[in-house]
Design a protein around this motif. Structure first.
Motif, mmCIF file in Angstrom:
data_model
loop_
_atom_site.group_PDB
_atom_site.id
_atom_site.type_symbol
_atom_site.label_atom_id
_atom_site.label_comp_id
_atom_site.label_asym_id
_atom_site.label_seq_id
_atom_site.Cartn_x
_atom_site.Cartn_y
_atom_site.Cartn_z
ATOM 1 N N PHE A 42 50.855 -109.177 54.576
ATOM 2 C CA PHE A 42 52.011 -109.400 53.646
ATOM 3 C C PHE A 42 53.317 -109.103 54.141
ATOM 4 O O PHE A 42 54.182 -109.008 53.465
ATOM 5 C CB PHE A 42 51.405 -109.009 52.109
ATOM 6 C CG PHE A 42 50.648 -109.826 51.540
ATOM 7 C CD1 PHE A 42 50.643 -111.148 51.113
ATOM 8 C CD2 PHE A 42 49.219 -109.217 51.225
ATOM 9 C CE1 PHE A 42 49.762 -111.789 50.206
ATOM 10 C CE2 PHE A 42 48.326 -109.962 50.937
ATOM 11 C CZ PHE A 42 48.355 -111.485 50.233
ATOM 12 N N ASP A 43 53.063 -108.354 55.525
ATOM 13 C CA ASP A 43 54.385 -108.156 56.019
ATOM 14 C C ASP A 43 55.050 -107.044 55.390
ATOM 15 O O ASP A 43 56.290 -106.773 55.356
ATOM 16 C CB ASP A 43 55.372 -109.274 56.255
ATOM 17 C CG ASP A 43 56.223 -108.879 57.384
ATOM 18 O OD1 ASP A 43 56.033 -108.181 58.265
ATOM 19 O OD2 ASP A 43 57.476 -109.605 57.298
ATOM 20 N N GLY A 44 54.316 -106.109 55.044
ATOM 21 C CA GLY A 44 54.949 -104.573 54.307
ATOM 22 C C GLY A 44 55.165 -103.634 55.237
ATOM 23 O O GLY A 44 54.397 -103.620 56.435
ATOM 24 N N VAL A 45 55.685 -102.606 54.910
ATOM 25 C CA VAL A 45 55.507 -101.334 55.752
ATOM 26 C C VAL A 45 54.981 -100.205 54.879
ATOM 27 O O VAL A 45 54.815 -99.149 55.396
ATOM 28 C CB VAL A 45 57.144 -100.795 55.992
ATOM 29 C CG1 VAL A 45 57.836 -101.810 56.721
ATOM 30 C CG2 VAL A 45 57.826 -100.549 54.552
ATOM 31 N N GLY A 46 54.442 -100.629 53.599
ATOM 32 C CA GLY A 46 53.493 -99.458 53.138
ATOM 33 C C GLY A 46 52.801 -100.184 51.776
ATOM 34 O O GLY A 46 53.287 -101.433 51.430
ATOM 35 N N LEU A 47 51.857 -99.705 51.439
ATOM 36 C CA LEU A 47 51.000 -100.135 50.450
ATOM 37 C C LEU A 47 50.253 -98.944 49.753
ATOM 38 O O LEU A 47 49.549 -97.877 50.445
ATOM 39 C CB LEU A 47 50.039 -101.183 51.096
ATOM 40 C CG LEU A 47 49.200 -101.708 50.028
ATOM 41 C CD1 LEU A 47 50.070 -102.788 49.018
ATOM 42 C CD2 LEU A 47 47.790 -102.550 50.468
ATOM 43 N N ILE A 130 57.819 -93.512 52.476
ATOM 44 C CA ILE A 130 56.652 -92.700 51.956
ATOM 45 C C ILE A 130 57.243 -92.154 50.384
ATOM 46 O O ILE A 130 55.984 -92.288 49.585
ATOM 47 C CB ILE A 130 56.901 -91.442 52.865
ATOM 48 C CG1 ILE A 130 55.955 -91.527 54.245
ATOM 49 C CG2 ILE A 130 56.070 -90.254 52.144
ATOM 50 C CD1 ILE A 130 56.348 -90.320 55.245
ATOM 51 N N GLN A 131 58.386 -92.135 50.163
ATOM 52 C CA GLN A 131 58.444 -91.725 48.646
ATOM 53 C C GLN A 131 58.402 -93.024 47.766
ATOM 54 O O GLN A 131 57.914 -92.835 46.680
ATOM 55 C CB GLN A 131 60.257 -91.339 48.683
ATOM 56 C CG GLN A 131 60.303 -90.107 49.366
ATOM 57 C CD GLN A 131 61.830 -89.712 49.592
ATOM 58 O OE1 GLN A 131 62.335 -89.256 48.561
ATOM 59 N NE2 GLN A 131 62.516 -89.906 50.548
ATOM 60 N N HIS A 132 58.598 -94.027 48.308
ATOM 61 C CA HIS A 132 58.268 -95.306 47.632
ATOM 62 C C HIS A 132 56.793 -95.344 47.208
ATOM 63 O O HIS A 132 56.518 -96.001 46.181
ATOM 64 C CB HIS A 132 58.588 -96.456 48.388
ATOM 65 C CG HIS A 132 58.515 -97.922 47.940
ATOM 66 N ND1 HIS A 132 59.681 -98.744 47.271
ATOM 67 C CD2 HIS A 132 57.572 -98.556 47.557
ATOM 68 C CE1 HIS A 132 59.144 -99.766 46.738
ATOM 69 N NE2 HIS A 132 57.728 -99.883 46.945
ATOM 70 N N GLU A 133 55.863 -95.346 48.236
ATOM 71 C CA GLU A 133 54.688 -95.299 48.019
ATOM 72 C C GLU A 133 53.899 -94.087 46.851
ATOM 73 O O GLU A 133 53.266 -94.441 46.237
ATOM 74 C CB GLU A 133 53.921 -95.393 49.442
ATOM 75 C CG GLU A 133 54.129 -96.593 50.164
ATOM 76 C CD GLU A 133 54.073 -98.030 49.494
ATOM 77 O OE1 GLU A 133 53.483 -98.186 48.651
ATOM 78 O OE2 GLU A 133 54.722 -98.712 49.751
#
Length: 161
Positions: A42-47, A130-133
């Motif tokens: 899904f072309d993400g940088v985090g999950l 990192i903070q978003h995840e």
């Protein structure tokens, strides 16, 4: 390895505090591998685990830099410094982007897939991801931190990195 379905807002799991992981086994390894495949698909940088319907404190980040994939189990923010204001999006909110202010430096403590505790420091875009995840694991959505939503034509002029 399997690509999992992304949970979309307004699913309740996205706003719940996730449970701590206490079992580090083959199921966890498979889950982390599936999360990586899903993030790439899904072309993400985090999950984060709640984004695939799992109420556990598990998140991954990979921004295509020197660090490779960062797996964070039961992560905890130890320290933050500075400030950065940039656009953010989220796989659980397709097509929605907003300007979010976050610390520009973060130091975390977490466990790896084997349960070993580690600390990690990050700056700039990696710190933001990192903070978003970690927010996801606490039931905090980026939309609660948006100062201004962006239109699609505004996004075209921006490049994230």
């Amino acid at each position: 390895m399997t690509v999992r379905k992304i949970v979309m807002y307004p699913a309740d799991i996205l706003e719940e505090q996730c449970e701590l992981v206490s079992v580090f086994d083959k199921k966890l390894v498979k889950l982390l591998d599936d999360m990586y495949d899903t993030m790439i698909e899904f072309d993400g940088v985090g999950l984060a685990a709640p984004q695939i319907g799992i109420n556990q404190q598990i998140a991954i980040v990979d921004i295509d830099d020197d660090y490779g994939t960062i797996e964070m189990i039961n992560p905890e923010i130890l320290e933050t410094k500075g400030e950065q204001t940039d656009p953010e999006g989220c796989l659980s909110f397709p097509g929605i982007y907003g300007v979010v202010t976050r610390p520009s430096y973060v130091k975390i403590k977490a466990q790896n897939r084997k349960g070993k505790v580690f600390t990690f420091e990050a700056e700039d875009f990696l710190a933001r991801a990192i903070q978003h995840e970690i927010d996801h694991l606490e039931g905090v959505l980026f939309t609660s931190k948006v100062s201004r939503y962006l239109e699609e034509d505004e996004l075209e002029g921006l490049s994230e990195e």
